[in-house]
Scaffold this motif. Structure first.
Motif, PDB file in Angstrom:
ATOM      1  N   PHE A  96      45.441  70.625   1.627  1.00 35.62           N
ATOM      2  CA  PHE A  96      46.304  69.486   1.285  1.00 35.62           C
ATOM      3  C   PHE A  96      45.708  68.659   0.144  1.00 35.62           C
ATOM      4  CE2 PHE A  96      48.586  68.682   5.608  1.00 35.62           C
ATOM      5  CZ  PHE A  96      49.007  69.987   5.604  1.00 35.62           C
ATOM      6  N   GLY A  97      46.612  68.160  -0.707  1.00 43.36           N
ATOM      7  CA  GLY A  97      46.216  67.139  -1.678  1.00 43.36           C
ATOM      8  C   GLY A  97      46.973  65.867  -1.345  1.00 43.36           C
ATOM      9  N   ASP A  98      46.718  64.808  -2.118  1.00 44.70           N
ATOM     10  CA  ASP A  98      47.516  63.580  -2.003  1.00 44.70           C
ATOM     11  C   ASP A  98      47.559  62.976  -0.614  1.00 44.70           C
ATOM     12  OD1 ASP A  98      48.246  63.126  -4.513  1.00 44.70           O
ATOM     13  OD2 ASP A  98      50.232  64.048  -4.398  1.00 44.70           O
ATOM     14  N   LEU A  99      46.388  62.811   0.000  1.00 39.58           N
ATOM     15  CA  LEU A  99      46.365  62.185   1.329  1.00 39.58           C
ATOM     16  C   LEU A  99      45.724  60.812   1.213  1.00 39.58           C
ATOM     17  CD1 LEU A  99      45.111  65.079   3.608  1.00 39.58           C
ATOM     18  CD2 LEU A  99      47.437  64.228   3.366  1.00 39.58           C
ATOM     19  N   SER A 100      46.119  59.919   2.106  1.00 39.90           N
ATOM     20  CA  SER A 100      45.460  58.629   2.084  1.00 39.90           C
ATOM     21  C   SER A 100      45.020  58.246   3.499  1.00 39.90           C
ATOM     22  CB  SER A 100      46.426  57.632   1.435  1.00 39.90           C
ATOM     23  OG  SER A 100      46.528  56.483   2.158  1.00 39.90           O
ATOM     24  N   PHE A 101      43.730  57.927   3.630  1.00 39.61           N
ATOM     25  CA  PHE A 101      43.168  57.492   4.910  1.00 39.61           C
ATOM     26  C   PHE A 101      43.310  55.985   5.036  1.00 39.61           C
ATOM     27  CE2 PHE A 101      40.801  60.476   7.562  1.00 39.61           C
ATOM     28  CZ  PHE A 101      41.037  61.645   6.866  1.00 39.61           C
ATOM     29  N   GLN A 102      43.976  55.543   6.084  1.00 38.14           N
ATOM     30  CA  GLN A 102      44.178  54.123   6.330  1.00 38.14           C
ATOM     31  C   GLN A 102      43.303  53.722   7.511  1.00 38.14           C
ATOM     32  OE1 GLN A 102      46.688  52.247   4.548  1.00 38.14           O
ATOM     33  NE2 GLN A 102      46.629  54.072   3.246  1.00 38.14           N
ATOM     34  N   LEU A 103      42.531  52.650   7.335  1.00 33.55           N
ATOM     35  CA  LEU A 103      41.552  52.281   8.371  1.00 33.55           C
ATOM     36  C   LEU A 103      41.655  50.798   8.713  1.00 33.55           C
ATOM     37  CD1 LEU A 103      38.950  53.197   9.955  1.00 33.55           C
ATOM     38  CD2 LEU A 103      37.657  52.485   7.949  1.00 33.55           C
ATOM     39  N   ASN A 104      41.491  50.509   9.998  1.00 31.11           N
ATOM     40  CA  ASN A 104      41.456  49.109  10.431  1.00 31.11           C
ATOM     41  C   ASN A 104      40.662  49.046  11.733  1.00 31.11           C
ATOM     42  OD1 ASN A 104      42.030  46.375  10.358  1.00 31.11           O
ATOM     43  ND2 ASN A 104      44.085  46.570  11.231  1.00 31.11           N
ATOM     44  N   SER A 105      40.341  47.824  12.165  1.00 36.49           N
ATOM     45  CA  SER A 105      39.789  47.641  13.507  1.00 36.49           C
ATOM     46  C   SER A 105      40.728  46.688  14.234  1.00 36.49           C
ATOM     47  CB  SER A 105      38.382  47.042  13.438  1.00 36.49           C
ATOM     48  OG  SER A 105      37.959  46.713  14.743  1.00 36.49           O
ATOM     49  N   THR A 106      40.994  46.980  15.512  1.00 32.27           N
ATOM     50  CA  THR A 106      41.895  46.064  16.249  1.00 32.27           C
ATOM     51  C   THR A 106      41.119  45.201  17.221  1.00 32.27           C
ATOM     52  OG1 THR A 106      42.285  47.695  17.952  1.00 32.27           O
ATOM     53  CG2 THR A 106      43.906  47.590  16.207  1.00 32.27           C
ATOM     54  N   GLY A 107      39.774  45.226  17.124  1.00 30.73           N
ATOM     55  CA  GLY A 107      38.986  44.350  17.984  1.00 30.73           C
ATOM     56  C   GLY A 107      38.994  44.798  19.437  1.00 30.73           C
ATOM     57  N   CYS A 108      38.596  43.889  20.298  1.00 31.14           N
ATOM     58  CA  CYS A 108      38.456  44.215  21.722  1.00 31.14           C
ATOM     59  C   CYS A 108      39.109  43.101  22.547  1.00 31.14           C
ATOM     60  CB  CYS A 108      36.975  44.350  22.052  1.00 31.14           C
ATOM     61  SG  CYS A 108      36.113  42.777  21.914  1.00 31.14           S
ATOM     62  N   PRO A 109      39.114  43.214  23.873  1.00 30.00           N
ATOM     63  CA  PRO A 109      39.777  42.163  24.674  1.00 30.00           C
ATOM     64  C   PRO A 109      39.168  40.767  24.450  1.00 30.00           C
ATOM     65  CG  PRO A 109      39.403  44.109  25.992  1.00 30.00           C
ATOM     66  CD  PRO A 109      38.699  44.361  24.703  1.00 30.00           C
ATOM     67  N   GLN A 110      37.946  40.693  23.862  1.00 27.75           N
ATOM     68  CA  GLN A 110      37.384  39.367  23.571  1.00 27.75           C
ATOM     69  C   GLN A 110      37.976  38.799  22.279  1.00 27.75           C
ATOM     70  OE1 GLN A 110      35.112  41.650  25.165  1.00 27.75           O
ATOM     71  NE2 GLN A 110      35.754  40.308  26.846  1.00 27.75           N
ATOM     72  N   CYS A 111      37.949  39.581  21.218  1.00 29.52           N
ATOM     73  CA  CYS A 111      38.341  38.995  19.921  1.00 29.52           C
ATOM     74  C   CYS A 111      39.811  39.194  19.569  1.00 29.52           C
ATOM     75  CB  CYS A 111      37.435  39.486  18.797  1.00 29.52           C
ATOM     76  SG  CYS A 111      37.222  41.273  18.679  1.00 29.52           S
ATOM     77  N   LYS A 112      40.436  40.218  20.126  1.00 31.62           N
ATOM     78  CA  LYS A 112      41.839  40.482  19.759  1.00 31.62           C
ATOM     79  C   LYS A 112      42.763  39.302  20.102  1.00 31.62           C
ATOM     80  CE  LYS A 112      44.377  44.707  20.022  1.00 31.62           C
ATOM     81  NZ  LYS A 112      44.698  45.854  20.829  1.00 31.62           N
ATOM     82  N   PRO A 113      42.676  38.739  21.339  1.00 31.43           N
ATOM     83  CA  PRO A 113      43.583  37.620  21.656  1.00 31.43           C
ATOM     84  C   PRO A 113      43.384  36.410  20.741  1.00 31.43           C
ATOM     85  CG  PRO A 113      42.478  38.433  23.629  1.00 31.43           C
ATOM     86  CD  PRO A 113      41.815  39.092  22.476  1.00 31.43           C
ATOM     87  N   VAL A 114      42.124  36.176  20.316  1.00 30.56           N
ATOM     88  CA  VAL A 114      41.850  35.045  19.423  1.00 30.56           C
ATOM     89  C   VAL A 114      42.565  35.278  18.098  1.00 30.56           C
ATOM     90  CG1 VAL A 114      40.022  33.720  18.260  1.00 30.56           C
ATOM     91  CG2 VAL A 114      39.589  34.769  20.513  1.00 30.56           C
ATOM     92  N   TYR A 115      42.491  36.518  17.630  1.00 35.39           N
ATOM     93  CA  TYR A 115      43.179  36.859  16.375  1.00 35.39           C
ATOM     94  C   TYR A 115      44.694  36.727  16.538  1.00 35.39           C
ATOM     95  CZ  TYR A 115      45.325  39.571  12.690  1.00 35.39           C
ATOM     96  OH  TYR A 115      46.135  39.955  11.654  1.00 35.39           O
ATOM     97  N   ILE A 116      45.210  37.220  17.658  1.00 34.27           N
ATOM     98  CA  ILE A 116      46.670  37.165  17.866  1.00 34.27           C
ATOM     99  C   ILE A 116      47.155  35.711  17.792  1.00 34.27           C
ATOM    100  CG2 ILE A 116      48.542  37.590  19.545  1.00 34.27           C
ATOM    101  CD1 ILE A 116      47.105  40.184  20.307  1.00 34.27           C
TER     102      ILE A 116
END
Ligand code: HAM
Length: 422
Positions: free
Chosen positions: A156-176
């Motif tokens: 394959f050519g022309d691929l794009s890797f998309q990356l993120n972190s969604t945190g954990c039960p401690q930090c995710k609710p604060v972000y939300i």
């Protein structure tokens, strides 16, 4: 009345099988090279197994599951994804005492009652890989590299890797909370669908495909700026490894993924030119899922790639799979005695490991040879009155356009010597 396949399903015809065969062999051989072992699972599970896959009220998948009550009154759901089933099997089969980490792969159908469109089906096939019992970002890296190596191996050519972190039960609710404050402040610019999402599942607003959202979200808070120390360190370490290997990726704060169990890493790979449904794979970490399913605390990370979308990408990018083997021999016979001889010969060849077509019925030689031509057999054996009397078969080499006589007794050995084995 004419019957049709159910909406959103596919018939995978013989001419498409070389793609499927090539893709399955490729993913399997790469997974095994990295020490993943195969796990086959039931096609349906008790419905609560998928509770953590789509826990949120607003999750699309919850509405899309093929669920029903069976004749024993049990709530059953057809596989809506692999991860929950794999973790259920991990717990049920006591895999926590196996050498850690446990690395498993599976291949099979997944069922979701989605609105069908190009690249989106109600039954699709996934190759799924999971690493269980390991919290190191090196496991996240290996999962991402397995995905990458599949597409590299397929060319394959022309691929794009998309990356993120969604945190954990401690930090995710604060972000939300922070995200909700931001979105509330821009409430008047949100579409009806996004207001609905904001109320039930605010992270999904980031995923919005509404036209104005790029602008609305331009100054939205990024979760990676609000991670707790542990999640930040985990993400930084993963990125160090990716950078060390010079693997390109795009940090995408809007990548939230549709499933509810993710913690820390999430990623997708997008392919160009296959339409709106361009994610060839998606995955991430789910450190709380095993506990959610009643097991011991077990970190996990994995991904799944859709085989239909892989094949669409191959076809779009002009990547041809190797042809599947066809029987190299065609046996034509004329007359009762020759037909009996032909039946014996066909089975003698097959027993010797040589594929052979056999002309059926009592057709004339011309019609049989026409079929032999269409089948593209390399050797055509002709048995008629004369061949039975002399006990010598007529053998036509279709590639060379030559014809020879070979004693019946020697025919299997003779063909065996001519035809190269795969
Ligand atoms: P998912 O993103 O829902 O993740 O699906 C994985 C891949 O399956 C997608 O990237 C896409 O290629 C393919 N796919 C999904 N839905 C469809 C559809 N309706 N028609 C055709 N292809 C489709 C999961 O299923 C997670 N269990 C992945 C995972 C494994 N996360 C951790 N471990």
């Amino acid at each position: 009345m004419s019957y049709q396949r159910p909406t959103g399903t596919l018939d995978i015809l013989p001419q498409e099988q070389p793609y499927w065969n090539h893709v399955k062999r490729t993913v399997q051989s790469l997974a095994e090279r990295l020490g993943f072992e195969r796990l086959d699972l039931p096609t349906f599970e008790y419905t609560p197994v998928f509770e953590h896959t789509a826990a949120g009220e607003g999750t699309d998948l919850r509405k899309e599951m093929y669920s029903f009550e069976d004749k024993d009154g049990q709530e059953i759901t057809f596989r809506a994804e692999f991860t929950a089933s794999v973790v259920r099997a991990y717990i049920e089969n006591g895999m926590q005492v196996w050498p850690t980490p446990v690395k498993l792969y599976s291949i099979g159908s997944v069922f979701r009652h989605e609105k069908p469109q190009k690249g989106r089906y109600r039954e699709h096939h996934q190759f799924n890989a999971e690493i269980l019992g390991e919290s190191s970002p090196m496991a996240d890296l290996e999962i991402m590299l397995l995905a990458e190596s599949i597409y590299a191996e397929l060319g394959f050519g022309d691929l794009s890797f998309q990356l993120n972190s969604t945190g954990c039960p401690q930090c995710k609710p604060v972000y939300i909370e922070k995200l909700m404050d931001y979105l509330q402040a821009h409430h008047e610019r949100l579409s009806e669908v996004d207001r609905e999402r904001l109320a039930h599942n605010p992270l999904r607003v980031l995923d919005s495909k509404e036209p104005d959202m790029d602008q609305v979200l331009a100054k939205a808070p990024h979760i990676t700026d609000h991670l707790c120390d542990e999640c930040r360190a985990h993400f930084a370490e993963l990125r160090t490894y990716l950078d060390h290997l010079e693997k390109p990726y795009t940090l995408n704060f809007r990548l939230v993924r549709g499933l509810d169990y993710y913690t820390k890493t999430v990623f997708e790979v997008w392919a160009q030119g296959i339409g709106a449904q361009n994610a060839v794979c998606g995955g991430g970490r789910y450190d709380g899922l095993a506990e959610g399913l009643g097991g011991p605390p077990t970190p996990g990370v994995g991904f799944a790639t859709g085989l239909e979308r892989i094949i669409m990408t191959m076809q779009t990018q002009g990547i041809k799979p190797p042809a599947l083997p066809q029987p190299p021999v065609f046996i034509a016979a004329l007359g009762e005695a020759a037909r009996l001889e032909a039946i014996d010969l066909a089975w003698a060849l097959r027993r010797a490991g040589l594929g052979a077509w056999q002309a059926f019925g009592k057709r004339g030689l011309k019609s049989q040879l026409r079929e032999a031509n269409k089948r593209e057999a390399r050797y055509v054996i002709i048995l008629g009155q004369e061949e039975i009397e002399t006990q010598e078969a007529t053998v036509r080499d279709m590639d060379q356009g030559e014809q020879t006589n070979v004693p019946m007794q020697e025919l299997v050995d003779w063909l065996n010597a001519q035809i190269p084995r795969a």
